[in-house]
Structure formats: structure tokens, C-alpha cells
Motif scaffolding. Structure first.
Motif, PDB file in Angstrom:
ATOM      1  N   GLY A  23       0.787  -1.227   0.000  1.00 40.27           N
ATOM      2  CA  GLY A  23       0.000   0.000   0.000  1.00 40.27           C
ATOM      3  C   GLY A  23       0.818   1.274   0.000  1.00 40.27           C
ATOM      4  N   GLN A  24       2.139   1.164   0.099  1.00 45.34           N
ATOM      5  CA  GLN A  24       3.040   2.319   0.034  1.00 45.34           C
ATOM      6  C   GLN A  24       3.596   2.399  -1.386  1.00 45.34           C
ATOM      7  OE1 GLN A  24       4.045   4.583   2.345  1.00 45.34           O
ATOM      8  NE2 GLN A  24       2.825   3.769   4.007  1.00 45.34           N
ATOM      9  N   PHE A  25       3.451   3.556  -2.021  1.00 44.15           N
ATOM     10  CA  PHE A  25       3.927   3.732  -3.389  1.00 44.15           C
ATOM     11  C   PHE A  25       5.305   4.382  -3.392  1.00 44.15           C
ATOM     12  CE2 PHE A  25      -0.645   3.468  -3.755  1.00 44.15           C
ATOM     13  CZ  PHE A  25      -0.798   2.606  -4.835  1.00 44.15           C
ATOM     14  N   HIS A  26       6.123   3.954  -4.355  1.00 40.87           N
ATOM     15  CA  HIS A  26       7.459   4.501  -4.552  1.00 40.87           C
ATOM     16  C   HIS A  26       7.660   4.711  -6.039  1.00 40.87           C
ATOM     17  CE1 HIS A  26       8.589   3.485  -0.405  1.00 40.87           C
ATOM     18  NE2 HIS A  26       7.870   2.399  -0.607  1.00 40.87           N
ATOM     19  N   ALA A  27       8.421   5.752  -6.405  1.00 42.39           N
ATOM     20  CA  ALA A  27       8.702   6.034  -7.810  1.00 42.39           C
ATOM     21  C   ALA A  27      10.212   6.179  -7.996  1.00 42.39           C
ATOM     22  CB  ALA A  27       8.000   7.316  -8.257  1.00 42.39           C
ATOM     23  N   ILE A  28      10.735   5.426  -8.962  1.00 39.98           N
ATOM     24  CA  ILE A  28      12.156   5.500  -9.295  1.00 39.98           C
ATOM     25  C   ILE A  28      12.295   5.591 -10.811  1.00 39.98           C
ATOM     26  CG2 ILE A  28      12.936   4.232  -7.249  1.00 39.98           C
ATOM     27  CD1 ILE A  28      13.309   1.749  -9.106  1.00 39.98           C
ATOM     28  N   GLY A  29      13.504   5.897 -11.271  1.00 44.46           N
ATOM     29  CA  GLY A  29      13.775   5.873 -12.703  1.00 44.46           C
ATOM     30  C   GLY A  29      13.598   4.459 -13.236  1.00 44.46           C
ATOM     31  N   ALA A  30      13.044   4.337 -14.433  1.00 46.32           N
ATOM     32  CA  ALA A  30      12.728   3.027 -14.996  1.00 46.32           C
ATOM     33  C   ALA A  30      13.824   2.469 -15.890  1.00 46.32           C
ATOM     34  CB  ALA A  30      11.424   3.108 -15.786  1.00 46.32           C
ATOM     35  N   ILE A  31      14.933   3.191 -16.044  1.00 49.01           N
ATOM     36  CA  ILE A  31      15.983   2.747 -16.951  1.00 49.01           C
ATOM     37  C   ILE A  31      17.232   2.382 -16.149  1.00 49.01           C
ATOM     38  CG2 ILE A  31      17.449   3.397 -18.898  1.00 49.01           C
ATOM     39  CD1 ILE A  31      15.185   5.289 -19.757  1.00 49.01           C
ATOM     40  N   CYS A  32      17.684   1.149 -16.321  1.00 50.08           N
ATOM     41  CA  CYS A  32      18.877   0.665 -15.625  1.00 50.08           C
ATOM     42  C   CYS A  32      20.076   1.525 -15.993  1.00 50.08           C
ATOM     43  CB  CYS A  32      19.141  -0.795 -15.996  1.00 50.08           C
ATOM     44  SG  CYS A  32      20.612  -1.488 -15.192  1.00 50.08           S
ATOM     45  N   THR A  33      20.880   1.857 -15.005  1.00 49.69           N
ATOM     46  CA  THR A  33      22.048   2.708 -15.218  1.00 49.69           C
ATOM     47  C   THR A  33      23.229   1.951 -15.812  1.00 49.69           C
ATOM     48  OG1 THR A  33      22.715   2.347 -12.915  1.00 49.69           O
ATOM     49  CG2 THR A  33      21.405   4.327 -13.399  1.00 49.69           C
ATOM     50  N   HIS A  34      23.110   0.651 -15.959  1.00 47.25           N
ATOM     51  CA  HIS A  34      24.210  -0.128 -16.545  1.00 47.25           C
ATOM     52  C   HIS A  34      24.175  -0.077 -18.064  1.00 47.25           C
ATOM     53  CE1 HIS A  34      25.841  -4.171 -17.941  1.00 47.25           C
ATOM     54  NE2 HIS A  34      26.906  -3.520 -17.506  1.00 47.25           N
ATOM     55  N   ARG A  35      23.111  -0.592 -18.677  1.00 53.83           N
ATOM     56  CA  ARG A  35      23.026  -0.627 -20.142  1.00 53.83           C
ATOM     57  C   ARG A  35      21.652  -0.217 -20.660  1.00 53.83           C
ATOM     58  NH1 ARG A  35      28.075  -0.810 -22.258  1.00 53.83           N
ATOM     59  NH2 ARG A  35      29.246  -2.550 -21.445  1.00 53.83           N
ATOM     60  N   GLY A  36      20.875   0.442 -19.827  1.00 57.61           N
ATOM     61  CA  GLY A  36      19.615   1.004 -20.301  1.00 57.61           C
ATOM     62  C   GLY A  36      18.446   0.048 -20.372  1.00 57.61           C
ATOM     63  N   GLY A  37      18.520  -1.071 -19.670  1.00 60.37           N
ATOM     64  CA  GLY A  37      17.389  -2.001 -19.639  1.00 60.37           C
ATOM     65  C   GLY A  37      16.173  -1.373 -18.980  1.00 60.37           C
ATOM     66  N   MET A  38      15.003  -1.784 -19.421  1.00 60.29           N
ATOM     67  CA  MET A  38      13.754  -1.280 -18.853  1.00 60.29           C
ATOM     68  C   MET A  38      13.414  -2.079 -17.588  1.00 60.29           C
ATOM     69  SD  MET A  38      13.089   1.245 -20.728  1.00 60.29           S
ATOM     70  CE  MET A  38      11.539   1.647 -19.990  1.00 60.29           C
ATOM     71  N   LEU A  39      13.522  -1.449 -16.441  1.00 61.13           N
ATOM     72  CA  LEU A  39      13.298  -2.142 -15.177  1.00 61.13           C
ATOM     73  C   LEU A  39      11.882  -2.674 -15.046  1.00 61.13           C
ATOM     74  CD1 LEU A  39      15.332   0.159 -12.753  1.00 61.13           C
ATOM     75  CD2 LEU A  39      16.036  -2.003 -13.827  1.00 61.13           C
ATOM     76  N   GLY A  40      10.931  -2.019 -15.678  1.00 60.88           N
ATOM     77  CA  GLY A  40       9.541  -2.480 -15.632  1.00 60.88           C
ATOM     78  C   GLY A  40       9.336  -3.828 -16.296  1.00 60.88           C
ATOM     79  N   GLU A  41      10.301  -4.268 -17.089  1.00 61.63           N
ATOM     80  CA  GLU A  41      10.237  -5.576 -17.740  1.00 61.63           C
ATOM     81  C   GLU A  41      10.973  -6.642 -16.932  1.00 61.63           C
ATOM     82  OE1 GLU A  41      11.725  -4.969 -21.694  1.00 61.63           O
ATOM     83  OE2 GLU A  41      10.143  -3.516 -22.159  1.00 61.63           O
ATOM     84  N   GLY A  42      11.572  -6.226 -15.822  1.00 65.25           N
ATOM     85  CA  GLY A  42      12.314  -7.159 -14.970  1.00 65.25           C
ATOM     86  C   GLY A  42      11.432  -7.752 -13.892  1.00 65.25           C
ATOM     87  N   GLU A  43      12.072  -8.444 -12.968  1.00 63.60           N
ATOM     88  CA  GLU A  43      11.360  -9.072 -11.854  1.00 63.60           C
ATOM     89  C   GLU A  43      11.326  -8.126 -10.662  1.00 63.60           C
ATOM     90  OE1 GLU A  43      12.602 -13.003 -10.825  1.00 63.60           O
ATOM     91  OE2 GLU A  43      12.971 -13.531 -12.918  1.00 63.60           O
ATOM     92  N   PHE A  44      10.202  -8.170  -9.941  1.00 64.76           N
ATOM     93  CA  PHE A  44      10.014  -7.342  -8.754  1.00 64.76           C
ATOM     94  C   PHE A  44       9.642  -8.257  -7.602  1.00 64.76           C
ATOM     95  CE2 PHE A  44       6.701  -4.801  -6.359  1.00 64.76           C
ATOM     96  CZ  PHE A  44       7.610  -4.119  -5.579  1.00 64.76           C
ATOM     97  N   SER A  45      10.415  -8.179  -6.505  1.00 69.73           N
ATOM     98  CA  SER A  45      10.146  -9.000  -5.339  1.00 69.73           C
ATOM     99  C   SER A  45      10.550  -8.227  -4.092  1.00 69.73           C
ATOM    100  CB  SER A  45      10.939 -10.305  -5.422  1.00 69.73           C
ATOM    101  OG  SER A  45      10.727 -11.099  -4.278  1.00 69.73           O
ATOM    102  N   GLY A  46       9.652  -8.160  -3.121  1.00 68.84           N
ATOM    103  CA  GLY A  46       9.941  -7.426  -1.887  1.00 68.84           C
ATOM    104  C   GLY A  46      10.126  -5.961  -2.169  1.00 68.84           C
ATOM    105  N   THR A  47      11.359  -5.483  -2.034  1.00 67.40           N
ATOM    106  CA  THR A  47      11.687  -4.087  -2.348  1.00 67.40           C
ATOM    107  C   THR A  47      12.745  -4.005  -3.443  1.00 67.40           C
ATOM    108  OG1 THR A  47      13.377  -3.986  -0.626  1.00 67.40           O
ATOM    109  CG2 THR A  47      11.147  -3.289   0.002  1.00 67.40           C
ATOM    110  N   THR A  48      12.890  -5.091  -4.205  1.00 73.09           N
ATOM    111  CA  THR A  48      13.955  -5.178  -5.202  1.00 73.09           C
ATOM    112  C   THR A  48      13.402  -5.385  -6.605  1.00 73.09           C
ATOM    113  OG1 THR A  48      15.424  -6.164  -3.556  1.00 73.09           O
ATOM    114  CG2 THR A  48      16.042  -6.450  -5.856  1.00 73.09           C
ATOM    115  N   VAL A  49      13.946  -4.632  -7.563  1.00 78.64           N
ATOM    116  CA  VAL A  49      13.643  -4.862  -8.968  1.00 78.64           C
ATOM    117  C   VAL A  49      14.949  -5.274  -9.637  1.00 78.64           C
ATOM    118  CG1 VAL A  49      13.959  -2.446  -9.708  1.00 78.64           C
ATOM    119  CG2 VAL A  49      12.515  -3.976 -11.041  1.00 78.64           C
TER     120      VAL A  49
END
Length: 90
Positions: A23-49
């Protein structure tokens, strides 16, 4: 955005990722700082993407890098929830 899920959005040309943790919302940049991968297409578990390209992990509450190959954090954006609306300051 249901509890335990994330949603990638484009806000005025800035790609962000909004996550709902118990129920707590958080907003971060969606582009990985390594090679520009879209984090929204990755896995999300707990507090980790996890980036789908090379497996870098980020804390969605802070934007901090948790595992390499990324070395730089993603931006964290302040947000405000009013009713069913989420307002993100870019």
C-alpha cells in the motif's frame, strides 16, 4: 497499481517505475544505469527490482544499486497519493 506490483510510465518524457509495497507507493527511474534495460520488464520481489538485461538489482524505495553490474543508482522521485491519483514530481 495493485499491492506487490509495478508499472512503468512515461511522465513528460521521463520514464519512471511506480511500485506498490503493502500500500506504500514509490517512484524510481525506470531505466537501468548499466546498459539502459527497462526495469519495468524485470522481476520485482519485496523491495527489489532486477534488470532483465544483465541482472543488476535496485532498491525500489531508494533507487540504490544492490548488485552489479550497475554502479550508479536510479533516480528516486517524490510522490503524493490523493484518492486514486498518484502525483509524481519529476
Amino acid at each position: 497499481i495493485p499491492v506487490g506490483t509495478m508499472k512503468g510510465l512515461d511522465v513528460n518524457g521521463t520514464k519512471i517505475l511506480i511500485v506498490n509495497i503493502d500500500g506504500q507507493f514509490h517512484a524510481i527511474g525506470a531505466i537501468c544505469t548499466h546498459r539502459g534495460g527497462m526495469l519495468g520488464e524485470g522481476e520485482f520481489s519485496g523491495t527489489t527490482v532486477t534488470c532483465p538485461l544483465h541482472g543488476a538489482k535496485f532498491d525500489v524505495t531508494t533507487g540504490d544499486v544492490l548488485t552489479q553490474p550497475a554502479r550508479a543508482p536510479v533516480p528516486r522521485y517524490p510522490l503524493k497519493v490523493e484518492g486514486e491519483n498518484i502525483f509524481v514530481r519529476i
